[in-house]
Design a protein around this motif. Structure first.
Motif, mmCIF file in Angstrom:
data_model
loop_
_atom_site.group_PDB
_atom_site.id
_atom_site.type_symbol
_atom_site.label_atom_id
_atom_site.label_comp_id
_atom_site.label_asym_id
_atom_site.label_seq_id
_atom_site.Cartn_x
_atom_site.Cartn_y
_atom_site.Cartn_z
ATOM 1 N N UNK A 149 8.025 -0.246 5.028
ATOM 2 C CA UNK A 149 7.070 -0.363 3.850
ATOM 3 C C UNK A 149 8.039 0.886 2.681
ATOM 4 N N UNK A 150 7.283 0.264 1.308
ATOM 5 C CA UNK A 150 8.061 0.617 0.240
ATOM 6 C C UNK A 150 7.188 2.179 0.152
ATOM 7 N N UNK A 151 5.573 2.219 0.511
ATOM 8 C CA UNK A 151 5.485 4.065 -0.005
ATOM 9 C C UNK A 151 6.010 4.567 1.094
ATOM 10 N N UNK A 391 10.703 -10.365 -3.194
ATOM 11 C CA UNK A 391 8.643 -9.800 -4.307
ATOM 12 C C UNK A 391 8.537 -11.656 -3.519
ATOM 13 N N UNK A 392 9.039 -12.295 -3.717
ATOM 14 C CA UNK A 392 8.549 -13.456 -2.881
ATOM 15 C C UNK A 392 8.001 -13.942 -1.328
ATOM 16 N N UNK A 393 9.548 -13.087 -0.353
ATOM 17 C CA UNK A 393 8.072 -13.228 0.515
ATOM 18 C C UNK A 393 7.457 -11.887 0.796
ATOM 19 N N UNK A 394 7.400 -10.403 -0.204
ATOM 20 C CA UNK A 394 6.389 -9.718 0.314
ATOM 21 C C UNK A 394 4.694 -10.920 0.032
ATOM 22 N N UNK A 395 4.928 -11.763 -1.270
ATOM 23 C CA UNK A 395 3.645 -12.101 -2.009
ATOM 24 C C UNK A 395 3.061 -13.543 -0.307
ATOM 25 N N UNK A 396 4.552 -14.057 0.510
ATOM 26 C CA UNK A 396 4.541 -14.448 1.227
ATOM 27 C C UNK A 396 3.742 -14.424 2.174
ATOM 28 N N UNK A 400 7.267 -7.199 3.315
ATOM 29 C CA UNK A 400 7.205 -5.839 3.806
ATOM 30 C C UNK A 400 5.906 -5.573 3.433
ATOM 31 N N UNK A 401 5.296 -6.687 2.982
ATOM 32 C CA UNK A 401 4.044 -5.727 2.895
ATOM 33 C C UNK A 401 2.590 -5.949 3.839
ATOM 34 N N UNK A 403 0.074 -5.711 4.494
ATOM 35 C CA UNK A 403 -1.219 -6.044 4.538
ATOM 36 C C UNK A 403 -1.267 -7.742 4.726
ATOM 37 N N UNK A 404 -0.103 -7.985 4.594
ATOM 38 C CA UNK A 404 0.017 -9.551 5.041
ATOM 39 C C UNK A 404 0.264 -10.478 3.549
ATOM 40 N N UNK A 405 0.085 -12.228 3.136
ATOM 41 C CA UNK A 405 0.035 -13.101 2.560
ATOM 42 C C UNK A 405 -1.095 -12.268 0.876
ATOM 43 N N UNK A 406 -0.481 -11.692 0.562
ATOM 44 C CA UNK A 406 -1.424 -11.748 -0.758
ATOM 45 C C UNK A 406 -1.579 -13.214 -1.695
ATOM 46 N N UNK A 407 -3.121 -13.628 -2.027
ATOM 47 C CA UNK A 407 -3.987 -14.195 -2.155
ATOM 48 C C UNK A 407 -4.529 -13.495 -4.069
ATOM 49 N N UNK A 408 -4.593 -14.040 -5.336
ATOM 50 C CA UNK A 408 -5.361 -14.174 -6.206
ATOM 51 C C UNK A 408 -5.988 -14.652 -6.396
ATOM 52 N N UNK A 409 -6.915 -14.429 -6.737
ATOM 53 C CA UNK A 409 -8.400 -14.989 -7.313
ATOM 54 C C UNK A 409 -7.698 -15.250 -8.408
ATOM 55 N N UNK A 410 -7.387 -16.398 -9.259
ATOM 56 C CA UNK A 410 -6.791 -16.707 -10.563
ATOM 57 C C UNK A 410 -8.055 -16.970 -11.524
#
Length: 430
Positions: A149-151, A391-396, A400-401, A403-410
């Motif tokens: 975890x980055x923090x 970073x791509x792994x992080x968002x997918x 290492x995130x 909180x799991x997959x990151x989905x942005x409200x476009x």
């Protein structure tokens, strides 16, 4: 006469380059060599080339300046296109050198090149740490214990001092004189023209120029001359333009600047003008860069695996038409398309934009994240293996995130960062 080769890779500078400095101190004759891996010029990973138009031009400019700098110090630069291990083995035999040094880099392909070279030669091939902010011995943990975890990583390292950047090494004792042409840069330019790999003319392109001189000038521009760092935390999410972010990433990625030089500049700024949230935030982002480098050292080829470092199925597939539309900026979502057209025209995209288009590819289109990462690798002028794939792994949701997959409200992102539609008009307007 003691002869040596310095194999330049992601360290296209003479300042703060410990491997180059040591060779100059311990040898009479030292030549610089850069081998452009021919694998970069053909589609390999996920149907993409490793090296696209914009980074090719930045790399060429960086090598041309490095050659000039080496010549002023009594050395020179040989540039070869081919397999690194094979090319360097031939040069060792031609020049009868007794040592090779290079910079250490976390990419698994690059580490494989070093190992294959060592297998071919019976002379020392030494790797020097010059790409990260901290040396491995300076980390407060073993690599196997790197926090996931980055923090947690940040809290362990952010207050630790890093080594001071090294000055440029002195001139060589014995000038290098080569009877044959020392550089294939002109030939490489000819290959690019023959393959129509010419940089497109576009007045919206940003003024990135390769080489350490331009990198140091941009460092001074952002932190010294205009003090743009003083408001960085407030401007960093802008989408277009030059002054809202440091723009140092291409020079860091190619090694024209070292991370330690940037931190030294931040500390100098804070001593003169005082520390604030913005000066800390630039350091904070360097720590993110640092974290991804050590993550790549730890996990190696797993950085490119569908299931990522978590070994977790992202439930994605590959849809060729959807991926092609995303690459071309023809998805029908104007905000996403504007970013993708910006990338194609300039080789650059804001950090905010990268997160938005990655989220769209993964969550709206359901496309295997590795194809997006490979497209970025080909297109980005500031491509960094560890940061890009990490970073791509992080968002997918496989990195290492926690909180799991990151989905942005476009739509929300568009309303927040381009409420008047100026960015869309600039890149999608007729």
């Amino acid at each position: 006469m003691r002869k040596a080769i310095y194999w330049f890779r992601y360290d296209l500078r003479l300042h703060d380059n410990p491997g180059w400095s040591q060779l100059v101190a311990n040898n009479d004759w030292v030549i610089g060599v850069y081998v452009l891996p021919d694998r970069w010029l053909r589609p390999l990973r996920y149907q993409q080339k490793s090296l696209g138009i914009h980074r090719q031009h930045f790399l060429l400019e960086s090598l041309q300046q490095l050659r000039q700098q080496l010549r002023t110090q009594g050395s020179d630069l040989m540039v070869v296109v081919g397999d690194p291990a094979t090319a360097l083995t031939g040069l060792v035999e031609r020049w009868d050198v007794s040592a090779i040094a290079t910079g250490e880099y976390p990419g698994s392909d690059e580490q494989g090149d070093v190992q294959r070279l060592r297998d071919k030669l019976d002379i020392p091939v030494r790797c020097h740490e010059n790409f990260t902010l901290f040396d491995r011995a300076e980390l407060p943990f073993a690599l196997a214990d790197l926090p996931l975890i980055f923090s947690q990583f940040r809290k362990l390292v952010e207050a630790r001092p890093c080594s001071m950047p090294l000055p440029r090494a002195p001139n060589l004792r014995q000038p290098v004189v080569l009877e044959d042409s020392p550089c294939e840069l002109d030939q490489w330019l000819g290959i690019m023209r023959a393959q129509q790999l010419v940089q497109p003319a576009d007045n919206r392109r940003l003024p990135f120029h390769g080489g350490s001189t331009a990198g140091l000038a941009q460092l001074q521009y952002f932190l010294g001359e205009h003090k743009l760092i003083s408001n960085y935390k407030n401007t960093r999410n802008d989408l277009d333009g030059w002054d809202f972010s440091s723009k140092l990433s291409p020079w860091l990625a190619m090694g024209c600047l070292s991370a330690r030089q940037v931190v030294r500049a931040i500390k100098d700024y804070e001593q003169t003008h005082g520390a604030n949230e913005s000066s800390y935030w630039l350091y904070f982002e360097l720590l993110w860069r640092e974290y991804f480098q050590w993550l790549a050292f730890r996990f190696g080829k797993q950085l490119f695996a569908l299931r990522g470092v978590q070994n977790k199925n992202p439930l994605l597939s590959f849809y060729p038409e959807a991926f092609a539309a995303w690459c071309a900026g023809n998805t029908g979502n104007q905000f996403v398309d504007a970013f993708m057209r910006q990338l194609a025209a300039t080789g650059w995209m804001s950090n905010r934009g990268r997160q938005i288009v990655a989220s769209y590819l993964i969550n709206q289109l359901g496309v295997d994240w590795r194809y997006g990462a490979a497209w970025f690798e080909q297109q980005l002028i500031d491509y960094d293996c560890a940061a890009n794939w990490g970073n791509w792994q992080y968002l997918a949701g496989v990195g290492t995130d926690p909180r799991g997959r990151r989905e942005f409200n476009i739509q929300k992102q568009r309303d927040t960062y381009d409420p008047d539609g100026e960015f869309i008009q600039r890149w999608c307007g007729n």
